[in-house]
Motif scaffolding. Structure first.
Motif, PDB file in Angstrom:
ATOM      1  N   ARG A 281      -7.675   6.131   3.381  1.00 28.03           N
ATOM      2  CA  ARG A 281      -7.200   6.478   1.795  1.00 28.03           C
ATOM      3  C   ARG A 281      -6.054   5.282   1.827  1.00 28.03           C
ATOM      4  O   ARG A 281      -5.730   4.759   0.529  1.00 28.03           O
ATOM      5  CB  ARG A 281      -6.672   7.826   2.130  1.00 28.03           C
ATOM      6  N   ILE A 282      -5.471   4.740   2.736  1.00 25.21           N
ATOM      7  CA  ILE A 282      -4.290   3.886   2.530  1.00 25.21           C
ATOM      8  C   ILE A 282      -4.727   2.520   2.255  1.00 25.21           C
ATOM      9  O   ILE A 282      -4.466   1.953   1.307  1.00 25.21           O
ATOM     10  CB  ILE A 282      -3.440   3.958   3.627  1.00 25.21           C
ATOM     11  N   GLU A 283      -5.754   2.284   2.941  1.00 23.72           N
ATOM     12  CA  GLU A 283      -6.459   0.829   2.634  1.00 23.72           C
ATOM     13  C   GLU A 283      -6.892   0.886   1.456  1.00 23.72           C
ATOM     14  O   GLU A 283      -6.903   0.086   0.653  1.00 23.72           O
ATOM     15  CB  GLU A 283      -7.263   0.498   3.777  1.00 23.72           C
ATOM     16  N   GLU A 284      -7.835   2.007   0.941  1.00 22.26           N
ATOM     17  CA  GLU A 284      -8.591   2.130  -0.181  1.00 22.26           C
ATOM     18  C   GLU A 284      -7.467   1.907  -1.494  1.00 22.26           C
ATOM     19  O   GLU A 284      -7.565   1.318  -2.602  1.00 22.26           O
ATOM     20  CB  GLU A 284      -9.253   3.433  -0.352  1.00 22.26           C
ATOM     21  N   ALA A 285      -6.009   2.746  -1.304  1.00 17.97           N
ATOM     22  CA  ALA A 285      -5.232   2.739  -2.192  1.00 17.97           C
ATOM     23  C   ALA A 285      -4.592   1.471  -2.798  1.00 17.97           C
ATOM     24  O   ALA A 285      -4.376   0.981  -3.789  1.00 17.97           O
ATOM     25  CB  ALA A 285      -4.030   3.779  -2.042  1.00 17.97           C
ATOM     26  N   VAL A 286      -4.352   0.503  -1.626  1.00 17.01           N
ATOM     27  CA  VAL A 286      -3.898  -0.912  -1.756  1.00 17.01           C
ATOM     28  C   VAL A 286      -5.038  -1.741  -2.298  1.00 17.01           C
ATOM     29  O   VAL A 286      -5.043  -2.231  -3.065  1.00 17.01           O
ATOM     30  CB  VAL A 286      -3.369  -1.327  -0.375  1.00 17.01           C
ATOM     31  N   ALA A 287      -6.368  -1.769  -1.668  1.00 17.60           N
ATOM     32  CA  ALA A 287      -7.226  -2.521  -2.107  1.00 17.60           C
ATOM     33  C   ALA A 287      -7.676  -2.229  -3.509  1.00 17.60           C
ATOM     34  O   ALA A 287      -8.039  -3.088  -4.417  1.00 17.60           O
ATOM     35  CB  ALA A 287      -8.546  -2.520  -1.301  1.00 17.60           C
ATOM     36  N   ALA A 288      -7.884  -0.770  -3.971  1.00 13.39           N
ATOM     37  CA  ALA A 288      -8.252  -0.413  -5.361  1.00 13.39           C
ATOM     38  C   ALA A 288      -7.219  -1.222  -6.502  1.00 13.39           C
ATOM     39  O   ALA A 288      -7.619  -1.103  -7.590  1.00 13.39           O
ATOM     40  CB  ALA A 288      -8.247   0.867  -5.446  1.00 13.39           C
ATOM     41  N   THR A 289      -5.959  -1.395  -6.119  1.00 12.02           N
ATOM     42  CA  THR A 289      -4.862  -1.848  -6.888  1.00 12.02           C
ATOM     43  C   THR A 289      -4.437  -3.336  -6.875  1.00 12.02           C
ATOM     44  O   THR A 289      -3.633  -3.774  -7.265  1.00 12.02           O
ATOM     45  CB  THR A 289      -3.597  -1.254  -6.968  1.00 12.02           C
ATOM     46  N   ASP A 290      -5.399  -4.073  -6.087  1.00  9.98           N
ATOM     47  CA  ASP A 290      -5.071  -5.381  -5.715  1.00  9.98           C
ATOM     48  C   ASP A 290      -4.455  -6.312  -6.976  1.00  9.98           C
ATOM     49  O   ASP A 290      -5.486  -6.461  -8.044  1.00  9.98           O
ATOM     50  CB  ASP A 290      -6.314  -5.959  -4.864  1.00  9.98           C
TER      51      ASP A 290
END
Length: 350
Positions: free
Chosen positions: A145-154
């Motif tokens: 979830r942490i990695e997705e949050a950062v990647a989704a707002t790249d």
């Protein structure tokens, strides 16, 4: 939570209210002469993986990609169990804050680094290894979830007049966030008081209390007067007798319901100073003073400016996207790619 409060729009943080493997160079990167942030340029803006930061981690300075640093900050600053859209809002707010600081220049606390992992200076930051130990069997799910949050707002940041904002945040508010001028020494047009939906049902320790004897309170308050109002008033304060319930007097509240000023032995003291002196969880408090003691009853946690993290989580539960959450808490902003050339921020610290 970062909670990070400090003077005039400089955080000590919670704030508001909080990662590290050195990343290899990309072909399009150029290193600044002083070893500062390195940025990969593209027509779509600066992607996190192409931005290299000098990060002070303990006593060492490490080079790491922005996405790696951001993952550590989101781990450290917001519960991984929060709604995914709240985690995305946290990642975007922190990315914005970093770009604002890059424009403002390095801090005196770490002149050889762009950012650090000290929550009292920059951000709470939790490494992958530390998170694995802390989260145990929940690690894989929460880390994804942490990695997705950062990647989704790249690469996406909050902008005001085309420049990254001072995207401060805090843990929780008591119905309203605070305006920047209510907490620090200057207003900013996008850091205004707004409604915030969290409450006792959704925030652990939303209400707290702190009690002190008159003897425990006298010395710190005298020192606080000396810092805030000058030695002459402090001397008068120290000589005052705490022989009735009037050592705390009239309280004035600001637009957000926090204590703006409180009269102490006849002299005004800002609510944010009282919070600092007594280490209260926020400046939203009531005072119950007697001759021999004082009790503060406090609501919320943090300096109160910008995005409320628990408020963001509640908005996400209601179906708001991360973009809508940022637009809720930061007034008159747009959301878009980080500018390839970041202007030097105006010095607003007094």
């Amino acid at each position: 939570m970062r909670q990070s409060a400090a003077a005039a729009l400089a955080l000590t943080v919670l704030l508001f209210g909080g990662a590290y493997l050195a990343a290899g160079k990309h072909p399009a990167q150029e290193t600044e002469p002083d070893g500062g942030a390195v940025r990969e340029q593209s027509a779509q803006g600066q992607k996190d993986g192409g931005v290299q930061l000098a990060v002070k981690n303990g006593d060492a300075v490490e080079i790491m990609a922005l996405d790696v640093y951001l993952q550590g900050v989101v781990r450290g600053e917001m519960p991984a169990s929060f709604e995914l859209e709240a985690l995305k809002a946290q990642a975007a707010a922190e990315r914005t804050y970093i770009y604002y600081q890059l424009a403002a220049g390095r801090k005196e606390a770490h002149p050889n680094a762009d950012v650090c992992t000290d929550p009292s200076c920059c951000n709470a930051w939790l490494s992958e290894e530390a998170a694995r130990e802390k989260w145990g069997g929940d690690f894989d799910g929460w880390e994804s979830r942490i990695e997705e949050a950062v990647a989704a707002t790249d690469g996406q940041v909050a902008l005001y007049d085309g420049q990254p904002i001072l995207a401060v945040f805090h843990s929780s508010s008591a119905g309203k966030t605070a305006g920047a001028g209510d907490v620090w020494s200057g207003d900013m047009p996008y850091l205004r008081s707004v409604d915030s939906p969290e409450g006792e049902e959704t925030v652990p320790n939303y209400y707290s209390a702190a009690e002190f004897t008159a003897a425990e309170g006298k010395g710190p308050l005298g020192q606080g007067h000396a810092m805030a109002l000058g030695a002459a008033i402090a001397e008068r304060f120290v000589l005052a007798r705490f022989d009735d319930a009037k050592w705390f007097g009239a309280v004035e509240k600001d637009e957000s319901g926090r204590v703006g000023t409180v009269e102490v032995c006849g002299a005004p003291l800002r609510g944010v100073e009282v919070r600092r002196i007594f280490s209260l969880r926020s400046a939203c408090f009531t005072i119950d003073a007697a001759a021999d003691r004082v009790t503060f009853r406090v609501t919320g946690y943090g300096h109160g400016v910008g995005m409320s993290q628990y408020g963001a989580n509640e908005l996400a539960r209601q179906g708001r996207t991360w973009q809508e959450i940022l637009l809720w808490y930061y007034a008159d902003i747009t959301i878009g790619p980080a500018p390839e050339t970041v202007q030097t921020a105006e010095n607003v610290i007094n």
